[in-house]
Design a protein around this motif. Structure first.
Motif, short mmCIF file in Angstrom:
data_model
loop_
_atom_site.label_atom_id
_atom_site.label_comp_id
_atom_site.label_asym_id
_atom_site.label_seq_id
_atom_site.Cartn_x
_atom_site.Cartn_y
_atom_site.Cartn_z
N VAL A 91 38.61 52.80 44.63
CA VAL A 91 37.64 53.25 43.73
C VAL A 91 37.89 52.99 42.19
N VAL A 92 37.06 52.24 41.56
CA VAL A 92 37.29 51.94 40.25
C VAL A 92 36.10 52.19 39.18
N ASN A 93 36.43 52.47 38.26
CA ASN A 93 35.15 52.68 37.11
C ASN A 93 34.89 51.21 36.74
N LEU A 94 33.58 50.91 36.57
CA LEU A 94 32.94 49.85 36.11
C LEU A 94 32.64 49.72 34.80
N ARG A 95 32.57 48.65 33.96
CA ARG A 95 32.30 48.83 32.42
C ARG A 95 30.69 48.77 32.33
N SER A 96 30.37 49.85 31.59
CA SER A 96 28.89 49.89 31.60
C SER A 96 28.45 49.90 29.93
N PRO A 97 27.31 49.04 29.71
CA PRO A 97 26.96 48.92 28.48
C PRO A 97 26.41 50.29 27.67
N ASP A 98 25.71 50.92 28.61
CA ASP A 98 24.95 52.39 28.52
C ASP A 98 26.15 53.46 28.30
N GLY A 99 27.16 53.39 28.69
CA GLY A 99 28.16 54.50 28.56
C GLY A 99 28.31 55.32 29.85
N GLY A 100 27.32 55.01 30.71
CA GLY A 100 26.94 55.80 31.92
C GLY A 100 28.23 55.51 32.98
N SER A 101 28.23 56.38 33.88
CA SER A 101 29.47 56.29 34.77
C SER A 101 28.85 55.35 36.14
N HIS A 102 29.71 54.38 36.30
CA HIS A 102 29.45 53.57 37.32
C HIS A 102 30.67 53.11 38.02
N PHE A 103 30.73 53.32 39.33
CA PHE A 103 32.01 53.26 40.33
C PHE A 103 31.63 52.10 41.18
N LEU A 104 32.70 51.55 41.61
CA LEU A 104 32.71 50.41 42.54
C LEU A 104 33.77 50.84 43.74
N LYS A 105 33.29 51.13 45.11
CA LYS A 105 34.15 51.44 46.04
C LYS A 105 34.25 49.97 47.02
N LEU A 106 35.55 49.57 47.03
CA LEU A 106 35.87 48.32 47.59
C LEU A 106 36.99 48.79 48.70
N HIS A 107 36.68 48.06 49.93
CA HIS A 107 37.65 48.36 51.16
C HIS A 107 37.68 46.80 51.86
N PHE A 108 39.00 46.35 52.21
CA PHE A 108 39.14 45.06 52.49
C PHE A 108 40.23 45.03 53.47
N ASN A 109 40.36 43.90 54.14
CA ASN A 109 41.64 43.57 54.94
C ASN A 109 42.29 42.19 54.73
N PHE A 110 43.35 42.18 54.54
CA PHE A 110 44.30 40.74 54.57
C PHE A 110 44.45 40.13 55.93
N VAL A 111 44.22 38.52 55.99
CA VAL A 111 44.58 38.03 57.06
C VAL A 111 45.91 37.20 56.74
N PRO A 112 47.08 37.53 57.29
CA PRO A 112 48.14 36.85 56.76
C PRO A 112 48.24 35.46 57.22
N GLY A 113 48.76 34.63 56.24
CA GLY A 113 48.90 33.22 56.25
C GLY A 113 50.13 32.74 56.98
N PRO A 114 50.30 31.61 57.02
CA PRO A 114 51.48 31.16 57.67
C PRO A 114 53.18 31.35 57.21
N ALA A 115 52.98 31.58 55.96
CA ALA A 115 54.27 32.06 55.35
C ALA A 115 54.24 33.43 54.88
N GLY A 116 53.21 34.36 55.80
CA GLY A 116 53.33 35.67 55.43
C GLY A 116 53.29 36.71 56.62
N ASP A 117 53.91 37.84 56.51
CA ASP A 117 54.07 38.77 57.77
C ASP A 117 53.62 40.06 57.25
N GLU A 118 53.27 41.01 58.03
CA GLU A 118 52.74 42.50 57.94
C GLU A 118 53.80 43.04 56.93
N ALA A 119 55.15 43.03 57.31
CA ALA A 119 56.03 43.80 56.36
C ALA A 119 56.02 43.45 54.81
#
Length: 181
Positions: A91-119
């Protein structure tokens, strides 16, 4: 006599029982040849599309199946490898020209590539999340509007992930939630 006015005397006289004038055979042959070219050309193009598309689709499906089996730990000697790595919601604050509070909630997953592992990815996760903060905090609410907004955010996150972890460690980012308040 003007050219627009045609008098009855100038028209050829047709008797009520007389046969119609014969059409030129040359004209009929040209029309028939043109129709044959159109039919054969259309048939040939249809055949090329239908016959030419099948092997390409089969090759694409085979490549996709091979990629899927590698991504799930089958066939490459990495049994039990996680297909997706869940990243805790941010959860992060967004920059707002009016000075109001705007938030962004972001949830995502990574897909490991050939050179990556979970650890490896989990060990360096704080470094990756730190690289996201300046970008996410500079977003404005209007940057997140429209259908292309998710694509732009995903591409920037992928660019920063590759810079932090190296190439081919993460092959994709799957956005689960992108909520603006």
């Amino acid at each position: 006599m003007s050219p627009e006015i045609v008098e009855e005397a100038e028209l050829p006289a047709l008797a009520p029982g007389a046969p119609a004038p014969a059409k030129s055979k040359k004209k009929l042959i040209i029309i028939g040849a043109a129709a044959a070219v159109v039919l054969l050309g259309g048939g040939g193009a249809g055949y090329m599309v239908m016959a030419g598309g099948a092997p390409t689709d089969a090759k694409a499906e085979a490549a996709h199946a091979k990629k899927e089996s590698k991504g799930h730990g089958e066939g490459d000697g990495k049994e039990g490898e996680a297909a997706y790595i869940d990243v805790p919601p941010m959860v992060v604050n967004l920059r707002s020209p009016d000075g109001g509070s705007h938030f962004l909630k972001l949830h995502f997953n990574f897909v490991p590539g050939p050179a990556g592992d979970e650890a490896t990815i989990k060990d360096k996760l704080p470094l990756v999340l730190d690289s996201y903060q300046p970008f996410l905090r500079e977003l404005r609410p209007e940057d997140l509007s429209g259908s292309a907004a998710v694509f732009r955010v995903k591409e920037e996150l992928m660019r920063r992930t590759t810079a932090a972890l190296g190439p081919d460690v993460v092959s994709d980012i799957l956005i689960q939630d992108l909520v603006q308040q």
